[in-house]
Design an enzyme around this catalytic site. Structure first.
Site, PDB file in Angstrom:
ATOM      1  N   CYS A  93       5.334   3.324   5.455  1.00 10.84           N
ATOM      2  CA  CYS A  93       5.718   3.656   4.069  1.00 10.84           C
ATOM      3  C   CYS A  93       4.681   3.132   3.079  1.00 10.84           C
ATOM      4  O   CYS A  93       4.386   3.794   2.068  1.00 10.84           O
ATOM      5  CB  CYS A  93       7.076   3.042   3.722  1.00 10.84           C
ATOM      6  SG  CYS A  93       8.417   3.621   4.753  1.00 10.84           S
TER       7      CYS A  93
HETATM    8  C1  BEZ Z   1       7.317   2.086   8.573  1.00 15.91           C
HETATM    9  O1  BEZ Z   1       7.344   2.521   7.441  1.00 15.91           O
HETATM   10  O2  BEZ Z   1       6.311   1.579   9.035  1.00 15.91           O
HETATM   11  C2  BEZ Z   1       8.523   2.160   9.459  1.00 15.91           C
HETATM   12  C3  BEZ Z   1       9.793   2.075   8.896  1.00 15.91           C
HETATM   13  C4  BEZ Z   1      10.900   2.119   9.731  1.00 15.91           C
HETATM   14  C5  BEZ Z   1      10.720   2.261  11.098  1.00 15.91           C
HETATM   15  C6  BEZ Z   1       9.438   2.382  11.638  1.00 15.91           C
HETATM   16  C7  BEZ Z   1       8.330   2.324  10.808  1.00 15.91           C
END
Ligand code: BEZ
Length: 213
Positions: free
Chosen positions: A46
């Protein structure tokens, strides 16, 4: 739980965001919108997506598309996370991120898919037209970051096909040949598209991008 489909009216809402309380429709005004969800604050994928979105804002602005992101954490958390995003992605977050702690907007747009995760949103994308209708829906799992070049490409296709009787073929990029809408007979298409119509098959007719001079 709402199910949203292409052509539906985008549900309106008022929500806390990183830029204060905003009403979605007022924020969009008469233009296009893109609403995209993120599973949670302080997560690596994200963080890269939001940094990339900030770098693409100029391109979305050129296309009259307003961006709004969403994450299910609160506004104070967003404020701290935005500092990290700006620092690590070398950018400035320049669009609002909804603080959807109560999952109001996530539920409205069916962004939580319980068989994937009970509480976190998946990576949803909704593109909304000036008529407030849903023009595109994409859903990615938390483990896969989205491709913002593809989001721009799809906006180019949506905007072109909204105003011209054409469709865009596989891997189309702005400026390349487009497909004449199947509903138009070739004889009419030849009158409609002054740059010419190439009939590969009666159902597959190509014409230069009508917006390119
Ligand atoms: C991420 O944004 O890196 C992420 C968020 C939730 C689960 C896996 C990755």
């Amino acid at each position: 739980m709402a199910t949203i489909r292409l052509g539906d009216t985008a549900p309106d809402f008022t929500a806390e965001t990183s830029q204060g309380t905003l009403n979605f429709y007022e924020y969009l005004g008469e233009g296009w919108g893109i609403l995209f969800s993120h599973p949670a604050d302080f997560t690596p994928v994200c963080t890269t997506e939001l940094g990339t979105a900030a770098k693409f804002k100029g391109e979305f602005d050129k296309r009259n598309v307003k961006m709004m992101a969403l994450s299910v954490d609160g506004a104070a958390s967003h404020a701290e996370w935005i500092k990290d995003i700006n620092e690590t992605q070398n950018t400035q977050i320049n669009f609002p991120i909804i603080a959807d702690e109560d999952r109001k907007v996530s539920d409205l747009y069916d962004m939580i898919h319980p068989n994937a995760d009970d509480t976190l949103t998946v990576r949803s994308v909704f593109i909304v037209g000036p008529d407030k209708k849903i023009k595109l829906i994409l859903t990615y799992p938390a483990s896969t970051g989205r491709n913002f070049y593809e989001l721009l490409r799809v906006v180019d296709s949506l905007q072109l096909t909204a105003y011209h009787k054409v469709a865009t073929p596989a891997n189309w990029e702005s400026g390349e040949k487009v497909v004449v809408s199947p509903a138009i007979p070739t004889i009419e298409a030849r009158e409609m598209f002054s740059k010419g119509v190439e009939e590969v098959k009666p159902y597959l007719r190509l014409t230069p991008d009508p917006t390119v001079s």
